[in-house]
Design an enzyme around this catalytic site. Sequence first.
Site, mmCIF file in Angstrom:
data_model
loop_
_atom_site.group_PDB
_atom_site.id
_atom_site.type_symbol
_atom_site.label_atom_id
_atom_site.label_comp_id
_atom_site.label_asym_id
_atom_site.label_seq_id
_atom_site.Cartn_x
_atom_site.Cartn_y
_atom_site.Cartn_z
ATOM 1 N N GLY A 215 0.794 -1.225 0.000
ATOM 2 C CA GLY A 215 0.000 0.000 0.000
ATOM 3 C C GLY A 215 0.824 1.271 0.000
ATOM 4 C CG ASP B 64 6.308 -7.182 -1.954
ATOM 5 O OD1 ASP B 64 5.851 -6.110 -1.522
ATOM 6 O OD2 ASP B 64 5.864 -8.298 -1.585
ATOM 7 C CE LYS C 209 0.837 -7.044 -2.816
ATOM 8 N NZ LYS C 209 0.712 -6.767 -1.384
ATOM 9 C CG ASN D 283 7.570 -8.170 8.347
ATOM 10 O OD1 ASN D 283 8.697 -8.482 8.682
ATOM 11 N ND2 ASN D 283 7.193 -8.133 7.071
ATOM 12 C CB CYS E 113 20.074 2.424 13.646
ATOM 13 S SG CYS E 113 20.163 1.103 14.875
ATOM 14 C CB CYS F 17 -7.248 -8.957 8.363
ATOM 15 S SG CYS F 17 -8.410 -7.937 7.466
ATOM 16 C CB CYS G 104 24.224 0.898 15.129
ATOM 17 S SG CYS G 104 23.622 2.468 15.792
HETATM 18 ZN ZN LIG Z 1 21.573 1.773 16.530
#
Ligand SMILES: [Zn+2]
Length: 382
Positions: A73, A94, A117, A173, A215, A239, A297
């Site tokens: 979407g 995807d 997709k 997700n 991050c 859903c 990081c």
């Molecule tokens: Zn971090």
Amino acid sequence: MATVEDLMRKIEILESQLRDAQSRKQRVKIDKMSSEVVDSNPYSRLMALKRMGIVNNYEQIRECTVAVVGVGGVGSVTAEMLTRCGIGKLILFDYDKVELANMNRLFFQPHQCGLSKVDAAAATLQEINPDVVIETHNFNITTLDNFNTFLDRIRLGSLSSGPVDLVLSCVDNFEARMAINTACNELGQTWFESGVSENAVSGHIQFICPGETACFACAPPLVVASNIDEKTLKKDGVCAASLPTTMGIVAGFLVQNSLKYLLKFGQVTKYLGYSALTDFFPTMELKPNTTCEDSFCRKQQSTKKLIEKPIVEPPKEETVVHEEDWGITLVDESAVVDESKKEVAKGLSYAYEVPVSDVTSEEPVVQEEGDLDDLMAKLKSL
Ligand SMILES: [Zn+2]
């Protein structure tokens, strides 16, 4: 059983569809973006930004490569906007197929059901603008092999076979967001995270520059408080909700800030939230966490010589809001504000509690096992 007449009729319909497809006009590729004001120039309105002094170098967009992870979407609309803006190259990731259940959102059409997709998107985008180079990957980036390919394409996928200019996370997700975060931290790749809530009435974008901003693993994700009972989300057979409006708005914010970043105009927003119920847009900045669990990081932070303690800086300008509408942490002014959430901008809260740890310690924060189920449940509802 079909009669001969039925079959003849079917052949007629198919022949007419074939004629339609063959007669569709596809424009020829254009070598150079021109600012000429003629009806046949697809770039005249974009190049006008240059003439008006908004962007100095609009045609530079043709040198840019953007990876869009998740073509649902938000991602499909994002890819369409970038295509219409004349982006040089798009790399789409995807693993889903187009379904009728997607038709409440923008971009995909019923006749594309059953197609992957990325393939369906590539066909539409190529028709809209044949100048854009489109690369597609129909796989899940979170499996080991695919993750390595993903990493390689981020590192080498640009038009000049170097790193892409920007990665846009449009996934739905936590695992996929963490995979993107891991890859971008390792490569020092700038990216935007984006998301829409499961109840469809809030969303956000977040700019992540490894070592310079927080991050995705530096702190629990920030979510826009919606004041809606979470229990209504947990019923069996219910859903996630989605609206083309919220998704289109988040995609618009995402691409607007991507354009500002790529073409160096205006100001790129570090975190921008959106609450649909009250039309409220909280913004804030997030500094990296020196004790982030992601070693890349921490390495990026030391490379960029950013030390100092975590995590969150309050926004510079106070936005006027209706206080009573901000649930979870800021129900009303007299409510006791959780110490760990004190510095989050109004209307925002962490998706879960910040784990208590010694910020001076270099040890990674270990989540207590009992909290994990609760944590995963909360993350699922993001
Ligand atoms: Zn971090």
